[in-house]
Design an enzyme around this catalytic site. Sequence first.
Site, mmCIF file in Angstrom:
data_model
loop_
_atom_site.group_PDB
_atom_site.id
_atom_site.type_symbol
_atom_site.label_atom_id
_atom_site.label_comp_id
_atom_site.label_asym_id
_atom_site.label_seq_id
_atom_site.Cartn_x
_atom_site.Cartn_y
_atom_site.Cartn_z
ATOM 1 N N ASN A 36 19.527 102.959 8.754
ATOM 2 C CA ASN A 36 20.575 102.019 9.197
ATOM 3 C C ASN A 36 20.096 100.577 9.081
ATOM 4 N N PHE A 93 11.873 101.271 18.720
ATOM 5 C CA PHE A 93 13.309 101.007 18.556
ATOM 6 C C PHE A 93 14.006 102.141 17.803
ATOM 7 N N SER A 137 18.920 101.936 27.389
ATOM 8 C CA SER A 137 20.262 101.353 27.298
ATOM 9 C C SER A 137 20.995 101.420 28.628
ATOM 10 N N THR A 139 23.846 102.050 28.843
ATOM 11 C CA THR A 139 24.844 103.101 28.682
ATOM 12 C C THR A 139 24.524 104.287 29.605
ATOM 13 N N TYR A 161 24.905 110.190 23.369
ATOM 14 C CA TYR A 161 23.949 109.098 23.111
ATOM 15 C C TYR A 161 23.266 108.679 24.417
ATOM 16 N N LYS A 165 19.163 108.916 25.870
ATOM 17 C CA LYS A 165 18.347 107.818 26.424
ATOM 18 C C LYS A 165 17.808 108.214 27.796
ATOM 19 N N ASN A 191 24.488 94.326 26.517
ATOM 20 C CA ASN A 191 25.177 94.272 25.204
ATOM 21 C C ASN A 191 24.510 93.251 24.277
ATOM 22 N N ARG A 243 31.715 92.529 30.223
ATOM 23 C CA ARG A 243 30.387 93.001 29.822
ATOM 24 C C ARG A 243 29.366 91.883 29.969
ATOM 25 N N ARG A 305 40.282 102.149 25.594
ATOM 26 C CA ARG A 305 39.440 103.044 24.778
ATOM 27 C C ARG A 305 38.812 104.082 25.714
ATOM 28 N N GLY A 307 36.371 106.321 27.670
ATOM 29 C CA GLY A 307 34.932 106.203 27.908
ATOM 30 C C GLY A 307 34.478 104.810 28.300
ATOM 31 N N ASP A 308 35.368 103.790 28.185
ATOM 32 C CA ASP A 308 34.959 102.440 28.574
ATOM 33 C C ASP A 308 34.882 102.317 30.091
HETATM 34 P P1 NAD Z 1 19.596 99.627 14.462
HETATM 35 O O1 NAD Z 1 20.305 100.838 13.971
HETATM 36 O O2 NAD Z 1 19.905 98.332 13.850
HETATM 37 O O3 NAD Z 1 18.015 99.867 14.420
HETATM 38 C C1 NAD Z 1 17.437 101.138 14.543
HETATM 39 C C2 NAD Z 1 16.421 101.273 13.444
HETATM 40 O O4 NAD Z 1 15.832 102.587 13.525
HETATM 41 C C3 NAD Z 1 17.031 101.159 12.050
HETATM 42 O O5 NAD Z 1 16.246 100.285 11.274
HETATM 43 C C4 NAD Z 1 16.990 102.574 11.506
HETATM 44 O O6 NAD Z 1 16.858 102.598 10.097
HETATM 45 C C5 NAD Z 1 15.786 103.140 12.223
HETATM 46 N N1 NAD Z 1 15.805 104.595 12.366
HETATM 47 C C6 NAD Z 1 16.837 105.383 12.753
HETATM 48 N N2 NAD Z 1 16.463 106.665 12.761
HETATM 49 C C7 NAD Z 1 15.160 106.685 12.400
HETATM 50 C C8 NAD Z 1 14.210 107.730 12.231
HETATM 51 N N3 NAD Z 1 14.535 109.007 12.447
HETATM 52 N N4 NAD Z 1 12.959 107.407 11.862
HETATM 53 C C9 NAD Z 1 12.613 106.128 11.634
HETATM 54 N N5 NAD Z 1 13.477 105.101 11.754
HETATM 55 C C10 NAD Z 1 14.733 105.381 12.139
HETATM 56 O O7 NAD Z 1 19.852 99.564 16.053
HETATM 57 P P2 NAD Z 1 19.507 98.416 17.076
HETATM 58 O O8 NAD Z 1 20.774 97.851 17.580
HETATM 59 O O9 NAD Z 1 18.467 97.514 16.530
HETATM 60 O O10 NAD Z 1 18.908 99.317 18.249
HETATM 61 C C11 NAD Z 1 17.513 99.519 18.407
HETATM 62 C C12 NAD Z 1 17.299 100.414 19.603
HETATM 63 O O11 NAD Z 1 17.902 99.838 20.755
HETATM 64 C C13 NAD Z 1 17.912 101.807 19.447
HETATM 65 O O12 NAD Z 1 17.030 102.741 20.031
HETATM 66 C C14 NAD Z 1 19.192 101.723 20.264
HETATM 67 O O13 NAD Z 1 19.562 102.966 20.787
HETATM 68 C C15 NAD Z 1 18.773 100.769 21.381
HETATM 69 N N6 NAD Z 1 19.902 100.025 21.969
HETATM 70 C C16 NAD Z 1 20.746 99.317 21.169
HETATM 71 C C17 NAD Z 1 21.813 98.630 21.732
HETATM 72 C C18 NAD Z 1 22.804 97.885 20.880
HETATM 73 O O14 NAD Z 1 23.935 97.663 21.334
HETATM 74 N N7 NAD Z 1 22.439 97.429 19.686
HETATM 75 C C19 NAD Z 1 22.005 98.647 23.131
HETATM 76 C C20 NAD Z 1 21.106 99.379 23.910
HETATM 77 C C21 NAD Z 1 20.054 100.070 23.322
HETATM 78 C C1 WQD Z 2 32.568 95.645 24.442
HETATM 79 C C2 WQD Z 2 33.943 95.427 25.020
HETATM 80 C C3 WQD Z 2 35.487 97.211 24.571
HETATM 81 C C4 WQD Z 2 35.716 96.606 20.275
HETATM 82 C C5 WQD Z 2 28.269 99.644 23.409
HETATM 83 C C6 WQD Z 2 27.694 101.008 23.626
HETATM 84 C C7 WQD Z 2 26.495 100.925 24.521
HETATM 85 C C8 WQD Z 2 25.469 99.903 24.013
HETATM 86 C C9 WQD Z 2 26.117 98.594 23.698
HETATM 87 C C10 WQD Z 2 23.749 101.005 22.749
HETATM 88 C C11 WQD Z 2 34.512 96.701 25.634
HETATM 89 C C12 WQD Z 2 35.938 95.923 23.931
HETATM 90 C C13 WQD Z 2 35.384 96.490 21.604
HETATM 91 C C14 WQD Z 2 37.030 96.291 19.851
HETATM 92 C C15 WQD Z 2 37.586 95.748 22.124
HETATM 93 N N1 WQD Z 2 24.844 100.348 22.802
HETATM 94 N N2 WQD Z 2 36.317 96.060 22.517
HETATM 95 N N3 WQD Z 2 37.916 95.872 20.799
HETATM 96 O O1 WQD Z 2 31.130 99.681 24.635
HETATM 97 O O2 WQD Z 2 30.241 97.823 26.102
HETATM 98 O O3 WQD Z 2 28.710 99.097 24.652
HETATM 99 O O4 WQD Z 2 27.261 98.786 22.860
HETATM 100 O O5 WQD Z 2 23.059 101.411 23.626
HETATM 101 O O6 WQD Z 2 25.965 102.204 24.554
HETATM 102 O O7 WQD Z 2 28.692 101.816 24.226
HETATM 103 O O8 WQD Z 2 30.244 97.514 23.611
HETATM 104 O O9 WQD Z 2 30.949 95.979 21.849
HETATM 105 O O10 WQD Z 2 31.835 98.342 21.826
HETATM 106 O O11 WQD Z 2 32.614 96.781 23.590
HETATM 107 O O12 WQD Z 2 38.432 95.367 22.944
HETATM 108 O O13 WQD Z 2 37.394 96.411 18.682
HETATM 109 O O14 WQD Z 2 34.835 95.056 23.974
HETATM 110 O O15 WQD Z 2 36.572 97.902 25.132
HETATM 111 O O16 WQD Z 2 35.238 96.316 26.767
HETATM 112 P P1 WQD Z 2 30.186 98.588 24.829
HETATM 113 P P2 WQD Z 2 31.392 97.168 22.603
#
Ligand code: NAD
Ligand code: WQD
Length: 354
Positions: A36, A93, A137, A139, A161, A165, A191, A243, A305, A307-308
């Site tokens: 990704n 990560f 997260s 989440t 998901y 975590k 977020n 958020r 949506r 699950g929100d």
């Molecule tokens: P991202 O997808 O941009 O980064 C994840 C990276 O991990 C990618 O580069 C992907 O190629 C790599 N990857 C996936 N599966 C792999 C595997 N099996 N082996 C090796 N590499 C692998 O996501 P991000 O937003 O940078 O998130 C990073 C971490 O933070 C994740 O663990 C995610 O769950 C957590 N997180 C993200 C968010 C968010 O909203 N972005 C929020 C809370 C937690």
């Molecule tokens: C934010 C707000 C939506 C899109 C997600 C994951 C969470 C974490 C962070 C990894 C919400 C609203 C969104 C759209 C909208 N990721 N929205 N129209 O759901 O808070 O969190 O990302 O760990 O696990 O669930 O983030 O950016 O999707 O939504 O109105 O097209 O925007 O309803 O209120 P969320 P989001």
Amino acid sequence: MARLLITGGAGFIGSHTCLVLLNAGHDLVIFDSFVNSSHFALERVAHLCGISSCEQNIRMKIIKGDIRDQVALKNLFTDATDEDRPIEAVIHFAGLKSVSESINNPMLYWDVNVNGSRCLISTMNKFACTTLVLSSSATLYGAPKSIPIAETASIQPINPYGKTKAAIEQMLSDLKGVNNNWRIASLRYFNPVGAHPTGHIGEDPLDTPHNLFPFLSQVALGKLKLLKVFGGDWPTPDGTCIRDYIHVMDLAEGHLYALDFLLGNSPEMIILNLGSGIGHSVLEVINSFKKTTGKDIPYEIVARRPGDASIAVADPSKAKEKLGWSTTRTLSEICQDGWNWQVTNPNGYSERIV
Ligand code: NAD
Ligand code: WQD
């Protein structure tokens, strides 16, 4: 300065954190399957840090591989030891993060996130590398009962998901129970949004985005027609969900603070919220984005949506107290930097600028 393994270092949060760690003087081994992400992200990180191609193998060695591949992980630790530069700590990560994909394909999420983390952690154990910063997260709080959310709030994830975590945190807590050498920081991000202020690195979703900020940016760019606001009847002042949006550079810096804390103190496992403590509604985000960028954002309010949660805002006081870290960037800077990235890279990393 330490030599660190960064799994998933090419991703959105990983690439920004690599930049912060390199600028702080650490040397990195970056392990990513690129499922990704793009290697261009890491080229740009090198460029931003002024790392030349001949320095790259020392300062940021890049290895393509999967965290579920224990042989690849073992080789990585063995090679580092043979080079006489063993890995002192890991920032983990790597994983999958789409809520909807996790609902449709839960086994994939249990395999990559939980089994992958197990493979990594057991390899670390074998090599006596027992310092870990983990991407967790917010989440895993599910629909929180009270706001702001403290780390003591109950863990009640409502999708696979989030459950993965929670399981990783539990696995680490069990491990810590039998091996007190472990130093662990589990960071529960709220977020993460925005981009590096240069616009050289940012979030690059492979498909149509599901999250608010990347969707909004693509509407502003004209790539998508209309933003659907999920629900206008939530129990919030303007009826839209609230958020805690955290600038990715604040988040990246939080990892450096967590690492310094772990390396500078006796072994412990800390669990910390990384958020700003400030909530913004969807309509506030749209208005701030419009004001900062001058772009119109056509939107319509549609059904909620599934699950929100209505409101999710961090109590970030524990991170401040333990690490001395708190966010410094505003919603307006988030919009400015996110838009700068989007407009400079309308097709993400597929267009090279360095
Ligand atoms: P991202 O997808 O941009 O980064 C994840 C990276 O991990 C990618 O580069 C992907 O190629 C790599 N990857 C996936 N599966 C792999 C595997 N099996 N082996 C090796 N590499 C692998 O996501 P991000 O937003 O940078 O998130 C990073 C971490 O933070 C994740 O663990 C995610 O769950 C957590 N997180 C993200 C968010 C968010 O909203 N972005 C929020 C809370 C937690
Ligand atoms: C934010 C707000 C939506 C899109 C997600 C994951 C969470 C974490 C962070 C990894 C919400 C609203 C969104 C759209 C909208 N990721 N929205 N129209 O759901 O808070 O969190 O990302 O760990 O696990 O669930 O983030 O950016 O999707 O939504 O109105 O097209 O925007 O309803 O209120 P969320 P989001």
